[in-house]
Design a protein around this motif. Structure first.
Motif, PDB file in Angstrom:
ATOM      1  N   CYS A   6       1.173  -4.663   3.767  1.00  0.00           N
ATOM      2  CA  CYS A   6      -0.164  -5.637   4.014  1.00  0.00           C
ATOM      3  C   CYS A   6       0.688  -5.728   5.719  1.00  0.00           C
ATOM      4  CB  CYS A   6       1.595  -7.415   3.562  1.00  0.00           C
ATOM      5  SG  CYS A   6       1.084  -8.120   1.636  1.00  0.00           S
ATOM      6  N   ARG A   7       1.282  -4.848   5.701  1.00  0.00           N
ATOM      7  CA  ARG A   7       0.636  -4.917   7.842  1.00  0.00           C
ATOM      8  C   ARG A   7      -0.334  -4.366   8.008  1.00  0.00           C
ATOM      9  NH1 ARG A   7       7.593  -3.617   8.459  1.00  0.00           N
ATOM     10  NH2 ARG A   7       6.261  -1.708   7.399  1.00  0.00           N
ATOM     11  N   LEU A   8      -0.359  -3.241   6.859  1.00  0.00           N
ATOM     12  CA  LEU A   8      -1.932  -2.502   6.926  1.00  0.00           C
ATOM     13  C   LEU A   8      -2.837  -3.406   7.260  1.00  0.00           C
ATOM     14  CD1 LEU A   8      -3.132   0.197   7.259  1.00  0.00           C
ATOM     15  CD2 LEU A   8      -2.981   0.743   4.965  1.00  0.00           C
ATOM     16  N   TRP A   9      -3.059  -4.224   6.155  1.00  0.00           N
ATOM     17  CA  TRP A   9      -3.917  -5.361   5.483  1.00  0.00           C
ATOM     18  C   TRP A   9      -4.127  -6.295   6.772  1.00  0.00           C
ATOM     19  CZ3 TRP A   9      -7.479  -6.167   1.470  1.00  0.00           C
ATOM     20  CH2 TRP A   9      -8.379  -6.883   1.937  1.00  0.00           C
ATOM     21  N   GLN A  10      -3.533  -6.775   7.261  1.00  0.00           N
ATOM     22  CA  GLN A  10      -3.268  -7.372   8.684  1.00  0.00           C
ATOM     23  C   GLN A  10      -4.160  -6.483   9.914  1.00  0.00           C
ATOM     24  OE1 GLN A  10      -2.956 -10.269   8.704  1.00  0.00           O
ATOM     25  NE2 GLN A  10      -1.336 -11.425   7.107  1.00  0.00           N
ATOM     26  N   VAL A  11      -4.353  -5.398   9.747  1.00  0.00           N
ATOM     27  CA  VAL A  11      -5.580  -4.797  10.826  1.00  0.00           C
ATOM     28  C   VAL A  11      -6.331  -3.814  10.792  1.00  0.00           C
ATOM     29  CG1 VAL A  11      -2.665  -4.418  12.577  1.00  0.00           C
ATOM     30  CG2 VAL A  11      -3.073  -2.783  10.829  1.00  0.00           C
ATOM     31  N   LEU A  12      -6.355  -3.990   8.910  1.00  0.00           N
ATOM     32  CA  LEU A  12      -7.744  -3.220   8.766  1.00  0.00           C
ATOM     33  C   LEU A  12      -9.175  -4.172   8.913  1.00  0.00           C
ATOM     34  CD1 LEU A  12      -7.126  -1.487   4.939  1.00  0.00           C
ATOM     35  CD2 LEU A  12      -6.905  -0.756   7.158  1.00  0.00           C
ATOM     36  N   ASP A  13      -9.912  -3.544   9.286  1.00  0.00           N
ATOM     37  CA  ASP A  13     -11.415  -4.229   9.447  1.00  0.00           C
ATOM     38  C   ASP A  13     -11.794  -4.071   8.301  1.00  0.00           C
ATOM     39  OD1 ASP A  13     -12.944  -1.505   8.694  1.00  0.00           O
ATOM     40  OD2 ASP A  13     -13.417  -1.502  10.746  1.00  0.00           O
ATOM     41  N   GLU A  14     -13.124  -5.239   7.964  1.00  0.00           N
ATOM     42  CA  GLU A  14     -13.410  -5.776   6.275  1.00  0.00           C
ATOM     43  C   GLU A  14     -14.471  -4.127   5.651  1.00  0.00           C
ATOM     44  OE1 GLU A  14     -13.843  -7.644   2.972  1.00  0.00           O
ATOM     45  OE2 GLU A  14     -12.938  -8.097   5.200  1.00  0.00           O
ATOM     46  N   PRO A  15     -14.632  -3.117   5.931  1.00  0.00           N
ATOM     47  CA  PRO A  15     -15.276  -2.262   5.458  1.00  0.00           C
ATOM     48  C   PRO A  15     -13.306  -1.449   4.969  1.00  0.00           C
ATOM     49  CG  PRO A  15     -16.381  -2.459   7.471  1.00  0.00           C
ATOM     50  CD  PRO A  15     -15.290  -3.371   7.678  1.00  0.00           C
ATOM     51  N   ALA A  16     -12.737  -1.182   5.938  1.00  0.00           N
ATOM     52  CA  ALA A  16     -11.747  -0.315   5.192  1.00  0.00           C
ATOM     53  C   ALA A  16     -11.253  -1.556   4.360  1.00  0.00           C
ATOM     54  CB  ALA A  16     -11.191  -0.234   6.825  1.00  0.00           C
ATOM     55  N   ARG A  17     -10.748  -2.723   4.614  1.00  0.00           N
ATOM     56  CA  ARG A  17     -10.604  -3.909   2.803  1.00  0.00           C
ATOM     57  C   ARG A  17     -11.221  -3.281   1.837  1.00  0.00           C
ATOM     58  NH1 ARG A  17      -8.955  -9.218   6.108  1.00  0.00           N
ATOM     59  NH2 ARG A  17      -6.811  -8.940   6.798  1.00  0.00           N
ATOM     60  N   LEU A  20     -10.324  -0.431   0.145  1.00  0.00           N
ATOM     61  CA  LEU A  20      -8.905  -0.180  -0.535  1.00  0.00           C
ATOM     62  C   LEU A  20      -9.390  -1.137  -1.920  1.00  0.00           C
ATOM     63  CD1 LEU A  20      -6.079   0.429  -0.237  1.00  0.00           C
ATOM     64  CD2 LEU A  20      -6.042  -1.488   1.220  1.00  0.00           C
ATOM     65  N   LEU A  21      -9.961  -1.874  -1.631  1.00  0.00           N
ATOM     66  CA  LEU A  21      -9.780  -2.575  -2.602  1.00  0.00           C
ATOM     67  C   LEU A  21     -10.595  -2.085  -4.105  1.00  0.00           C
ATOM     68  CD1 LEU A  21     -10.792  -6.407  -1.596  1.00  0.00           C
ATOM     69  CD2 LEU A  21      -8.326  -5.454  -2.198  1.00  0.00           C
ATOM     70  N   SER A  22     -11.826  -1.178  -3.942  1.00  0.00           N
ATOM     71  CA  SER A  22     -12.429  -0.716  -4.592  1.00  0.00           C
ATOM     72  C   SER A  22     -11.796   0.864  -4.911  1.00  0.00           C
ATOM     73  CB  SER A  22     -13.457   0.193  -3.990  1.00  0.00           C
ATOM     74  OG  SER A  22     -14.251   1.045  -4.642  1.00  0.00           O
ATOM     75  N   ALA A  23     -11.074   1.629  -4.993  1.00  0.00           N
ATOM     76  CA  ALA A  23     -10.055   2.092  -5.082  1.00  0.00           C
ATOM     77  C   ALA A  23      -8.812   1.868  -5.606  1.00  0.00           C
ATOM     78  CB  ALA A  23      -8.772   3.128  -4.028  1.00  0.00           C
ATOM     79  N   MET A  24      -8.035   0.578  -5.389  1.00  0.00           N
ATOM     80  CA  MET A  24      -7.167   0.059  -6.815  1.00  0.00           C
ATOM     81  C   MET A  24      -7.818  -0.722  -7.877  1.00  0.00           C
ATOM     82  SD  MET A  24      -4.497  -2.649  -3.694  1.00  0.00           S
ATOM     83  CE  MET A  24      -3.278  -1.045  -2.763  1.00  0.00           C
ATOM     84  N   HIS A  25      -9.002  -1.059  -7.685  1.00  0.00           N
ATOM     85  CA  HIS A  25      -9.780  -1.643  -9.237  1.00  0.00           C
ATOM     86  C   HIS A  25     -10.525  -0.225  -9.450  1.00  0.00           C
ATOM     87  CE1 HIS A  25     -12.778  -2.684 -11.417  1.00  0.00           C
ATOM     88  NE2 HIS A  25     -12.692  -4.389 -10.971  1.00  0.00           N
ATOM     89  N   GLN A  26     -11.168   1.150  -9.617  1.00  0.00           N
ATOM     90  CA  GLN A  26     -10.930   2.275 -10.063  1.00  0.00           C
ATOM     91  C   GLN A  26      -9.424   2.291 -10.958  1.00  0.00           C
ATOM     92  OE1 GLN A  26     -12.847   4.598  -7.342  1.00  0.00           O
ATOM     93  NE2 GLN A  26     -14.800   3.460  -7.911  1.00  0.00           N
ATOM     94  N   PHE A  27      -8.387   2.594  -9.566  1.00  0.00           N
ATOM     95  CA  PHE A  27      -6.944   2.633 -10.366  1.00  0.00           C
ATOM     96  C   PHE A  27      -7.180   1.870 -11.326  1.00  0.00           C
ATOM     97  CE2 PHE A  27      -2.522   2.750 -10.549  1.00  0.00           C
ATOM     98  CZ  PHE A  27      -2.541   3.870 -10.862  1.00  0.00           C
ATOM     99  N   PHE A  28      -6.734   1.123 -11.212  1.00  0.00           N
ATOM    100  CA  PHE A  28      -6.043  -0.561 -12.109  1.00  0.00           C
ATOM    101  C   PHE A  28      -6.719  -0.642 -13.074  1.00  0.00           C
ATOM    102  CE2 PHE A  28      -3.680  -1.432  -8.973  1.00  0.00           C
ATOM    103  CZ  PHE A  28      -2.117  -1.368  -9.065  1.00  0.00           C
ATOM    104  N   ALA A  29      -8.214  -0.644 -13.368  1.00  0.00           N
ATOM    105  CA  ALA A  29      -8.965  -0.537 -14.669  1.00  0.00           C
ATOM    106  C   ALA A  29     -10.003   0.854 -14.863  1.00  0.00           C
ATOM    107  CB  ALA A  29     -10.816  -1.280 -14.106  1.00  0.00           C
ATOM    108  N   GLY A  30      -8.437   1.877 -14.904  1.00  0.00           N
ATOM    109  CA  GLY A  30      -9.026   2.891 -15.410  1.00  0.00           C
ATOM    110  C   GLY A  30      -8.619   3.296 -17.146  1.00  0.00           C
TER     111      GLY A  30
END
Length: 80
Positions: A6-17, A20-30
């Motif tokens: 959560c510390r990282l989430w708070q400082v990431l800009d929108e493109p980085a977020r 990250l969301l895309s990577a998580m989606h690809q992993f969990f939807a695999g």
């Protein structure tokens, strides 16, 4: 992805977020089994909302994002 909290989430800009969301989606939807079953995954909008809600709480700073995501995705039907 494993070290994002959560510390990282708070400082990431929108493109980085979004990356990250895309990577998580690809992993969990695999694939989850030999019959090509798929895991549950959250939409980027739902995942972002989940992280925004939890990560604004002071005690959640060290929460790992993949754990929050995985627990929420477990209740999401594949393909939803």
């Amino acid at each position: 992805m494993r070290v994002a909290d959560c510390r990282l989430w708070q400082v990431l800009d929108e493109p980085a977020r979004q990356r990250l969301l895309s990577a998580m989606h690809q992993f969990f939807a695999g694939s989850v089994d030999y019959r090509n079953g798929r895991g549950g995954a959250l939409s980027p909008r739902r995942a972002s909302s989940l992280f925004n809600i939890y990560c604004r709480l002071p005690f959640a700073r060290a929460f790992k994002l993949y754990k929050l995501y995985g627990r929420a995705a477990a209740f999401t039907p594949p393909g939803a």
